[in-house]
Structures are given as structure tokens and as C-alpha cells.
Design a protein around this motif. Structure first.
Motif, short mmCIF file in Angstrom:
data_model
loop_
_atom_site.label_atom_id
_atom_site.label_comp_id
_atom_site.label_asym_id
_atom_site.label_seq_id
_atom_site.Cartn_x
_atom_site.Cartn_y
_atom_site.Cartn_z
N MET B 1 -33.03 -39.57 17.65
CA MET B 1 -31.88 -39.93 18.25
C MET B 1 -30.81 -38.78 18.34
O MET B 1 -30.92 -37.75 17.70
CB MET B 1 -31.06 -41.00 17.27
N VAL B 2 -30.05 -38.83 19.23
CA VAL B 2 -29.15 -37.61 19.65
C VAL B 2 -27.77 -38.17 19.38
O VAL B 2 -27.32 -39.35 19.29
CB VAL B 2 -29.28 -37.21 21.00
N ASP B 3 -26.96 -37.14 18.70
CA ASP B 3 -25.54 -37.56 18.57
C ASP B 3 -24.79 -38.09 19.84
O ASP B 3 -25.09 -37.85 20.96
CB ASP B 3 -24.77 -36.42 18.11
N LYS B 4 -23.95 -38.74 19.84
CA LYS B 4 -23.26 -39.41 20.98
C LYS B 4 -21.89 -38.68 21.16
O LYS B 4 -21.37 -37.97 20.08
CB LYS B 4 -22.71 -40.91 20.62
N PRO B 5 -21.35 -38.44 22.36
CA PRO B 5 -20.12 -37.78 22.59
C PRO B 5 -19.13 -38.36 21.88
O PRO B 5 -18.80 -39.56 21.65
CB PRO B 5 -20.04 -37.70 24.17
N VAL B 6 -18.10 -37.33 21.15
CA VAL B 6 -16.80 -37.81 20.46
C VAL B 6 -16.00 -37.65 21.52
O VAL B 6 -15.56 -36.28 21.59
CB VAL B 6 -16.91 -37.38 18.95
N LEU B 7 -15.25 -38.51 21.78
CA LEU B 7 -14.05 -38.20 22.97
C LEU B 7 -12.69 -38.44 22.18
O LEU B 7 -12.66 -39.25 21.33
CB LEU B 7 -14.20 -39.35 23.97
N SER B 8 -11.63 -37.97 22.56
CA SER B 8 -10.23 -38.32 22.38
C SER B 8 -9.97 -39.74 23.37
O SER B 8 -10.72 -39.98 24.18
CB SER B 8 -9.35 -37.22 22.60
N MET B 9 -9.11 -40.35 22.71
CA MET B 9 -8.58 -41.60 23.37
C MET B 9 -8.18 -41.01 25.02
O MET B 9 -8.76 -41.83 25.81
CB MET B 9 -7.30 -42.09 22.75
N MET B 226 -27.12 -48.89 21.33
CA MET B 226 -26.11 -49.66 22.24
C MET B 226 -24.87 -48.86 22.25
O MET B 226 -23.98 -49.45 23.21
CB MET B 226 -26.18 -51.10 21.83
N VAL B 227 -24.77 -47.80 21.73
CA VAL B 227 -23.40 -47.02 21.99
C VAL B 227 -23.22 -45.90 22.87
O VAL B 227 -24.37 -44.90 22.57
CB VAL B 227 -22.82 -46.80 20.40
N GLU B 228 -22.46 -45.91 23.61
CA GLU B 228 -22.41 -44.70 24.67
C GLU B 228 -21.61 -43.50 24.10
O GLU B 228 -22.03 -42.31 24.30
CB GLU B 228 -22.14 -45.06 25.94
N ALA B 229 -20.73 -43.87 23.56
CA ALA B 229 -19.52 -42.67 23.31
C ALA B 229 -18.87 -43.14 22.02
O ALA B 229 -18.59 -44.50 21.78
CB ALA B 229 -18.84 -42.15 24.21
N ILE B 230 -18.20 -42.39 21.42
CA ILE B 230 -17.25 -42.71 20.08
C ILE B 230 -15.77 -41.97 20.21
O ILE B 230 -15.76 -40.91 20.59
CB ILE B 230 -17.83 -41.98 18.75
N VAL B 231 -14.92 -42.78 19.81
CA VAL B 231 -13.66 -42.30 19.49
C VAL B 231 -13.35 -42.41 18.30
O VAL B 231 -13.50 -43.47 17.86
CB VAL B 231 -12.48 -42.95 20.52
N VAL B 232 -12.73 -41.38 17.50
CA VAL B 232 -12.45 -41.56 15.93
C VAL B 232 -10.71 -41.53 16.01
O VAL B 232 -10.36 -40.46 16.33
CB VAL B 232 -12.83 -40.48 15.09
N GLU B 233 -10.21 -42.86 15.58
CA GLU B 233 -8.66 -42.62 15.82
C GLU B 233 -8.26 -43.51 14.67
O GLU B 233 -8.30 -44.98 15.02
CB GLU B 233 -8.45 -43.25 17.13
N PRO B 234 -8.06 -43.21 13.51
CA PRO B 234 -7.41 -43.76 12.32
C PRO B 234 -6.15 -44.78 12.81
O PRO B 234 -5.40 -44.33 13.62
CB PRO B 234 -6.97 -42.97 11.42
N TRP B 235 -5.94 -45.79 12.34
CA TRP B 235 -4.97 -46.65 12.69
C TRP B 235 -4.73 -47.34 14.25
O TRP B 235 -4.06 -47.76 14.75
CB TRP B 235 -3.46 -46.13 12.11
N ALA B 236 -5.98 -46.95 14.91
CA ALA B 236 -6.05 -47.69 16.26
C ALA B 236 -5.69 -49.13 16.66
O ALA B 236 -5.24 -49.37 17.73
CB ALA B 236 -7.62 -47.32 16.66
N ALA B 237 -5.99 -49.86 15.27
CA ALA B 237 -5.66 -51.35 15.57
C ALA B 237 -4.30 -51.76 15.28
O ALA B 237 -3.80 -52.87 15.39
CB ALA B 237 -6.74 -52.17 14.86
N HIS B 238 -3.37 -50.93 14.65
CA HIS B 238 -2.04 -51.06 14.27
C HIS B 238 -1.58 -51.99 15.57
O HIS B 238 -1.57 -51.02 16.75
CB HIS B 238 -1.31 -49.80 13.75
#
Lengths: 263, 302
Positions: B1-9, B226-238
């Protein structure tokens, strides 16, 4: 000890709570049913099993009053956190739930509930939230208790504009011909006046009223000429413990941003 | 497996959400990725077709900002109070704001439609719905529900068409670089909804090592493939809650409910909390460390 001074709203909450059976798995919907469940836990059903639409199973009172089942303080101490297929179909639809509690903001003669739109659907006079899982509770719930905090006849039209949660549709026989399972459909309604049932035709009628409620009060509450039996049972006055507990839970609700009727 | 792109929002919206995009947004009044809605508003996306089971304040904001052309949902309200989703209500009552089209399913039928989509089934049996408003009233999805006779019995069965959103963006708790995403607590319809989407992006509270994922494989709600890309955003659901991470923010829901009561108040909310904050870090700075501390849950390591 008998205490006077209970408001009609407090009586409604206590009467609804008294309907809850500690030995019956109960599906509790959003809003006032959640208050009734907390009151029931504190009065007579501390270990009752309660399930919510998002998949939470709860068998004791949570330390913090949830603002809705999806306020996840509702999952504090849960025995299971599952999902909506579990809650709505494996538990509710499959008949493992014995009692279902659903708020019915606008409800008609046959127990059909509108929480979608008053007036024409595409140009509503009043737009409401929509069904959430309320359709499932009306369609598949056993032992269904409807809850309405209103005594305004606008909340009880002869026929709702939009059937969000099915009651008996046009009558009991119509419902049973359309694929709804036996044993489902509303059985009771509680409101500030008292308790109501559904007759053989699937029409709402009063079974017992809170102390001081008259037949005229009952007739004035409904938007159709409701059939009133010759004798109406009178529900007991709340005692001091019951009144204290419902008021504590209402205060707790207020701290948790609930809008209460007197606010 | 390869790493998925990590994007900003910002990159997520720039690259994946053009005007007119069909977009399933995750969450069921918890794990609502509100930070995504903020960024859609900042980039002024238009004509979106949004699918969301419980719309909540997130959908209300998108409606108020005029981003939505079509909405498929089962419920749209501010569950704190509860008070109305004012922008949603104003628009549908024709009392101001941009118009949009709404189509509705019950929560159960929405769940089963997503399950049918996820499994590539032609339809799924669902809640008996004959005679209800959901069954009788159709807008832009005239074929959303149907009726068949039970082939093994004699009664009518309500069925729902498969739902296969073109793009899904979901809030999850943690993800590894490969895209294995985990959630704790109740999951509502989210596992089926994620699997129903043709393309899927997750917004995670934290990026963790794959060994951390392996320690609790039962919490994985969607596998890496099944995942194409990732965003890491703490508190994104607030201001909704994120199980084990933070609580629902009742005062913020009340603030939104009170300002959005008028179009002017809503515009003020958007200006102060979304436009001027610039990005989610700016939003969190405006909220303040004391508020975050009040909401933060100090869980043990899972």
C-alpha cells in the motif's frame, strides 16, 4: 403525601414516566421522551434498558443530561455503541423493543404525525425539522406511546398535511393492508390533559385525565369532534417525591440548554 | 500500500469540490465536519448537491450562505434547545435567503439506501412507508422509493433505491498514512455511508502510526483501499461532539441559534466566525483555549 401545584406539563412528564416498564426494552426518541426516561429511572426503573437511534444501549442514568441522543454524553457508561441498522432494524423492526416513545408535535385523529411541513409541502406555512428516525418509530415501533406537550387544537388537526410518522393512516384496516406488521402503530398518547388510547377504528380517544381536567377541556384540545367515553378515569395527583424529581430533572434540562414551556 | 495524499482543508475544497459537486457529508449530529462547511463558505462554492442524514447547524450554514442547490436529508434542526435551523426554515418558507430544492428520506430508509449503494444491490427492503409523506411526496428523486410484492409471501414491501454519492467527506477519529480510518462510540449510518461513496476523503482528529490502528482493528470503519485522501484537522467536528475527543459545545450552538434568527445576524456570524478567522486554526483561536479546555475529553489511550 399529596401535593398540589403540579403544572399540566409536569403531570404529562410524570404520567409518561409512569407508563415506562422497568422490564421492557424501550426505544426513546428525541426531546420530552428523554426527560420522561430520566424521571422513570429515578422513580421506579433505574436499570431499564433504553436504546437510541444512533445505536446506543443504556441501562442506567447518565451523569449528564444529553441535549439529544446524539449528544454523546448519552453514551457515557453505555453497554453498546452500535449503529442505525442495529437500532432501527435489528432491535426496533425485529420486535426486540417492547415500548417506543415518540414526540408528536402535530398529530391527527388516527395518530398520524407531522414533523415535516404545515401547509403545501413545496411552499410550507411552517417548515419543521423532518423525520429523522421518527418515521421508523411510527412504522415499526411496538407499544408506541406518543408524547405531545401541546393542548392547542392546531397541534391536533383532523388530518395532518404530511404524514411523517404513520399512525393508522386512514384507519386501522388501511394500515394493516399496507405491509405494516401486526402489533405496530400507536397505542397511547400522553399530553398535559392525560392519557389517550386508539379505538378499534384507530381513532384517538381519552382514557384517563389529570385531576381537574374536564370533558370540555378535552373537546377543546382537538380539531375534530373527539369521542369521549361516558366515564373518564382520573389519574392520581403526583406525590411530593415525584414532583421533586421531575422538577430536579427539569432544572437539569434547563442547565443543558433545553427550552422549557414556561421560558 | 502507498501513503495517501494529506491535504489541508483548503486544498480539499480546491481540488475535490468544484461548483455543482455532488457531496455526501458525514456525521449524524455528532462528528459533523463543520470545518469543511466553513471552508466551503470561505471559497464560496455554489450549486452543490449535498447529501447529509442529519443536517444540523452544518447544513443550515450552507443553506444560509447560498451554497446549496439540492439537499437530500432526513432532518435539519439545531438540536440544542432544540431551536429551528433558521436559515433552512426561512428559505423553505420563502421568507428570505437563497432557494434550494429538498428531497427527504426517513433515517432508516436513508441508511438502507446507503447500505444498498455500498453493497451494489439493486435496492434494499426498508421501513414500511406506504401511505406516508416520504412515499407519496417526491421532488428531484422521483424514484427514491418503490414497492414490490414479497416474493416469499404476499404482502407489499417498501424498497429504497441505492444511494451512491459521487464524493463523500467524513469526519473520523484517527487515521494512518495509508488511510485506515477509525471511529469509537456509536457510528449511526456512517460505515454504510462511507462505503456507498464512489470517492471518499476522511477528515481525522489525528494521524497515527499503523501500529496504533493494528492495536484496535475492530474500530476501523473504513479500510485504506477505500480512502483517496486525508485531511488532519483537530476539532473539525466542533460544535458537534467527537466521541472520546471533545463534547458538544452547547453555548456555541446557542450563539449560532440566536444570531441566525435573522439574515443580518447570520451574516454577522459568517463574517466573525468564518470569513475573518481565515482557516480552522483561526476559528479555534477565536474560540479560545479556555473554551477548548472546557470541551476537551481526557481519555485514556485507546
Amino acid at each position: 403525601m399529596v401535593t398540589s401545584g403540579a403544572s399540566p406539563f409536569e403531570r404529562m412528564l410524570l404520567t409518561g414516566a409512569a407508563c415506562m416498564d422497568p422490564d421492557v426494552v424501550t426505544f426513546v426518541g428525541f426531546h420530552w421522551p428523554m426527560v420522561m426516561a430520566r424521571v422513570a429511572r429515578r422513580l421506579h426503573a433505574p436499570a431499564m434498558t433504553i436504546v437510541y437511534e444512533n445505536g446506543i444501549v443504556e441501562d442506567r442514568i447518565t451523569p449528564v443530561f444529553p441535549t439529544s441522543p446524539c449528544d454523546l454524553v448519552a453514551a457515557d457508561g453505555a453497554t453498546m455503541c452500535a449503529g442505525s441498522v442495529d437500532a432501527l432494524y435489528m432491535w426496533l423492526g425485529a420486535g426486540r423493543v417492547g415500548m417506543t416513545m415518540l414526540e408528536a408535535a402535530i398529530v391527527d385523529r388516527h395518530g398520524n404525525i407531522n414533523t415535516t411541513a404545515v401547509g403545501p409541502y413545496k411552499k410550507p406555512l411552517v417548515r419543521l425539522p423532518g423525520s429523522g428516525g421518527g418515521t421508523e418509530l411510527g412504522s415499526m415501533g411496538r407499544g408506541l406511546l406518543l408524547v405531545s406537550a401541546s393542548t392547542n387544537s392546531r397541534s391536533y388537526p383532523d388530518c395532518v398535511d404530511y404524514i411523517t410518522s404513520p399512525g393508522y393512516l386512514g384507519g386501522r384496516s388501511q394500515r394493516s393492508s399496507l405491509g405494516y406488521k401486526p402489533g405496530t402503530g400507536p397505542q397511547r398518547l400522553v399530553n398535559p390533559l392525560g392519557l389517550f388510547g386508539f379505538n378499534e377504528a384507530g381513532e384517538l380517544f381519552p382514557t384517563a385525565v389529570h385531576p381537574g381536567v374536564t370533558v370540555d377541556d378535552v373537546r377543546a384540545c382537538f380539531g375534530w369532534p373527539i369521542a369521549v367515553p361516558d366515564t373518564l378515569n382520573v389519574l392520581p395527583e403526583p406525590n411530593a417525591d415525584e414532583l421533586a424529581i421531575v422538577r430536579e430533572e427539569l432544572e437539569h434540562a434547563r442547565e443543558r440548554a433545553y427550552l422549557l414551556p414556561q421560558d | 500500500m502507498v501513503d495517501k495524499p494529506v491535504l489541508s482543508m483548503r486544498e480539499l475544497v480546491e481540488r475535490f469540490v468544484p461548483d455543482g459537486q455532488e457531496l455526501m457529508i458525514g456525521g449524524f449530529a455528532f462528528s459533523d465536519p463543520t470545518a469543511l462547511a466553513h471552508e466551503l463558505i470561505r471559497q464560496n462554492r455554489r450549486e452543490l448537491y449535498v447529501m447529509k442524514t442529519s443536517g444540523g447547524v452544518l447544513v443550515d450554514m450552507l443553506v444560509g450562505a447560498g451554497l446549496i442547490r439540492r439537499l437530500l436529508s432526513c432532518h435539519v434542526w439545531n438540536s440544542v434547545g432544540p431551536v429551528p435551523a433558521h436559515c433552512f426554515r426561512r428559505s423553505l418558507e420563502g421568507k428570505g435567503g437563497a432557494p434550494f430544492e429538498i428531497e427527504e428520506l426517513s433515517y432508516g430508509a436513508f441508511t438502507m439506501g446507503l447500505l444498498a449503494g455500498a453493497c451494489d444491490l439493486p435496492f434494499a427492503p426498508t421501513t414500511p412507508l406506504l401511505g406516508t409523506g416520504h412515499f407519496e411526496t417526491r421532488t428531484f428523486l422521483p424514484d427514491k422509493l418503490g414497492q414490490v410484492m414479497n416474493p416469499f409471501g404476499s404482502e407489499p414491501v417498501s424498497v429504497v433505491a441505492p444511494i451512491k454519492p459521487e464524493l463523500g467527506v467524513f469526519h473520523v477519529h484517527r487515521v494512518d498514512a495509508l488511510g485506515n480510518a477509525q471511529m469509537f462510540g456509536p457510528t449511526g449510518e456512517m460505515r454504510y455511508a462511507m462505503a456507498a461513496c464512489k470517492r471518499l476523503i476522511v477528515i481525522a482528529e489525528e494521524l497515527v502510526d499503523t501500529e496504533v490502528i493494528r492495536a484496535r482493528p475492530e474500530a476501523t470503519v473504513v479500510p485504506s483501499f477505500m480512502v483517496e485522501a486525508i485531511v488532519v484537522e483537530p476539532w473539525a467536528a466542533h460544535p458537534t461532539d467527537s466521541y472520546g475527543y471533545y463534547l458538544r459545545d452547547l453555548p456555541h450552538n446557542e450563539l449560532y441559534g440566536s444570531l441566525s434568527r435573522t439574515p443580518e445576524g447570520f451574516a454577522q456570524y459568517v463574517d466573525e466566525w468564518i470569513t475573518q478567522t481565515g482557516n480552522h486554526s483561526g476559528f479555534l483561536a477565536k474560540l479560545g483555549e479556555a473554551e477548548l479546555d472546557r470541551l476537551r475529553l481526557r481519555r485514556e489511550q485507546w
